[in-house]
Write an enzyme that holds these catalytic residues in place. Structure first.
Site, PDB file in Angstrom:
ATOM      1  N   TRP A 156       0.852  -1.189   0.000  1.00 15.69           N
ATOM      2  CA  TRP A 156       0.000   0.000   0.000  1.00 15.69           C
ATOM      3  C   TRP A 156       0.884   1.233   0.000  1.00 15.69           C
ATOM      4  O   TRP A 156       1.814   1.352   0.802  1.00 15.69           O
ATOM      5  CB  TRP A 156      -0.885  -0.042   1.251  1.00 15.69           C
ATOM      6  N   ASP A 237      -0.474  -5.593   9.186  1.00 19.31           N
ATOM      7  CA  ASP A 237      -1.467  -4.558   8.906  1.00 19.31           C
ATOM      8  C   ASP A 237      -2.736  -5.255   8.444  1.00 19.31           C
ATOM      9  O   ASP A 237      -2.851  -5.685   7.299  1.00 19.31           O
ATOM     10  CB  ASP A 237      -0.955  -3.595   7.830  1.00 19.31           C
ATOM     11  N   LYS A 273     -13.211  -0.721   6.296  1.00 14.32           N
ATOM     12  CA  LYS A 273     -13.739  -1.473   5.162  1.00 14.32           C
ATOM     13  C   LYS A 273     -14.729  -2.538   5.583  1.00 14.32           C
ATOM     14  O   LYS A 273     -15.823  -2.642   5.040  1.00 14.32           O
ATOM     15  CB  LYS A 273     -12.597  -2.130   4.377  1.00 14.32           C
TER      16      LYS A 273
END
Length: 420
Positions: A156, A237, A273
């Site tokens: 990311w 993560d 999310k």
């Protein structure tokens, strides 16, 4: 007369000081230029400025319905009803935060994990996953000032910003194989082996962003074993728990393998999310410790860092998430809705692959159904992505990562035409 002259003199002096101060102030920020554009945020900016009625945004990293709109889960609506009228007092914030942390760590380490019962973890609420990563990066810098962070290629894009701003030097390890569009496992293991002992690695436990390529369970066991040999520190993560397999426990398997092997682990969690709460910025940072005494010390240091950064996050989102996680009915409903979202994404992957194969493309599209999670790492080049923008008003990140968002699939035929 004398009084008028004095007043005029004072006025002129004040005016000269104002002009002088203003002139000096003009130069304060002349040396500041524009920051580089964020590769993800800039996609949305370009999309919003496009006036075409047919434009499609496949860049945003959040779940959307068939029309590209955000989805409000029923568990969230019911949770909002349950907490309606709650007085958001300072006395509430501490207990709510503690409950959020405890319920969050159960999601990743297991509800019956000994470390939870024994209090062998230091956990704090954070401003979503980004905030949790930033907190850990600062913690790493303070207590291992000479250390580096190893990031996968690719990862990311904001990971680079986070550890750079914490002044932690970055290294990389190979992960994605562009030819196979899968995991470059041999190279990954080689880079882990060759990294200096006691290095920090950032790992994606499921639904790797941006590739959607995850190691198998057996590969995770090999990675964990090599980490133990090298005494590396794994920092996970966890941004998409539930989106890879539609099962919270399955998506936490990688972390639990490391836990079984005796690693001390760090983990950033986000509910942006998987609960559809992107704007609420609810997250958690947890660090596993040798014992409860160490956990108390580390938590105090994490709280010390948050105090200077933002003191504490808003309580509403924390209260909402902790209510859903601690209420058996709401949590069960959330898990069902999460499973439905994951299943829809799986169906979209299959339909996308079928649509592209019908175009008689000379390329192999197996990777679309082999990858997991919210994104498709399409394999499109920056030039092909640019062509999609200019000719078809389809927006995605320049590396070809696109988010599944609509079910008619007509837009997915166009990427295939760029490759035929």
């Amino acid at each position: 007369m004398m009084m008028m002259m004095m007043i005029k003199s004072i006025h002129n002096t004040a005016r000269r000081r104002f002009v002088s101060t203003s002139a000096a102030a003009i130069g304060w920020w002349d040396h500041v230029g524009r920051a580089p554009k964020d590769p993800i945020m800039s996609v949305t900016e370009a999309f919003l400025s496009d006036t075409s009625p047919d434009k499609i945004n496949l860049g945003v990293g959040a779940y959307r319905d068939d029309d590209g709109r955000p989805v409000v889960l029923q568990c969230v609506r019911d949770g909002e009803t349950k907490i309606a009228g709650t007085e958001f007092l300072e006395s509430v914030s501490a207990s709510v935060s503690s409950n959020l942390v405890e319920e969050s760590v159960k999601l990743i380490y297991g509800k019956d994990a000994d470390l939870v019962k024994e209090g062998r973890f230091a956990g704090v609420q954070a401003l979503s996953g980004t905030g949790a990563c930033r907190l850990f990066a600062e913690f790493q810098k303070r207590f291992y000032p000479q250390s580096n962070i190893y990031l996968s290629v690719p990862t990311w894009s904001n990971h680079h910003n986070i550890w750079r701003d914490a002044q932690v030097p970055q290294r990389t390890f190979r992960y994605y194989h562009p030819d196979s569009k899968g995991l470059h496992f041999a190279a990954l293991m080689d880079d882990i082996k060759n990294a200096p002992d006691r290095s920090f690695f950032l790992l994606h436990p499921c639904a790797h962003n941006p590739t959607g390529v995850d190691p198998t369970e057996e590969q995770w066991r090999e990675i964990s074993n090599l980490f133990r040999v090298k005494n590396h520190f794994p920092f996970f993560d966890m941004a998409y728990q539930g989106f890879a397999n539609g099962d919270l426990d399955k998506d936490a398997k990688a972390i639990r393998i490391f836990l079984e092997d005796g690693h001390l682990i760090g983990c950033a969690q986000s509910f942006a999310k998987n609960m559809g709460l992107y704007g609420h910025r609810v997250g958690c940072l947890s660090v596993l410790c040798a014992d409860a005494k160490q956990a108390v010390a580390i938590k105090s240091q994490l709280q010390h860092i948050t105090r200077a950064m933002y003191s504490s996050p808003p309580v509403h989102g924390i209260l909402l998430v902790s209510t859903i996680l601690s209420d058996p009915h709401l949590k069960e409903l959330w898990e069902k809705e999460l499973k439905a979202m994951a299943n829809r994404i799986h169906r979209m992957r299959s339909s996308l692959r079928e649509s592209l194969e019908k175009l008689d493309s000379h390329l192999n599209w197996d990777h679309i159904t082999n990858q997991v999670g919210m994104f498709c790492f399409s394999g499109l080049s920056p030039d092909q992505v640019n062509r999609l923008v200019k000719e078809f008003h389809i927006y995605m990140t320049c590396d070809g990562r696109m988010r599944y968002g609509r079910c008619d699939y007509k837009e997915f035929e166009l990427p295939g035409k760029c490759n035929t």
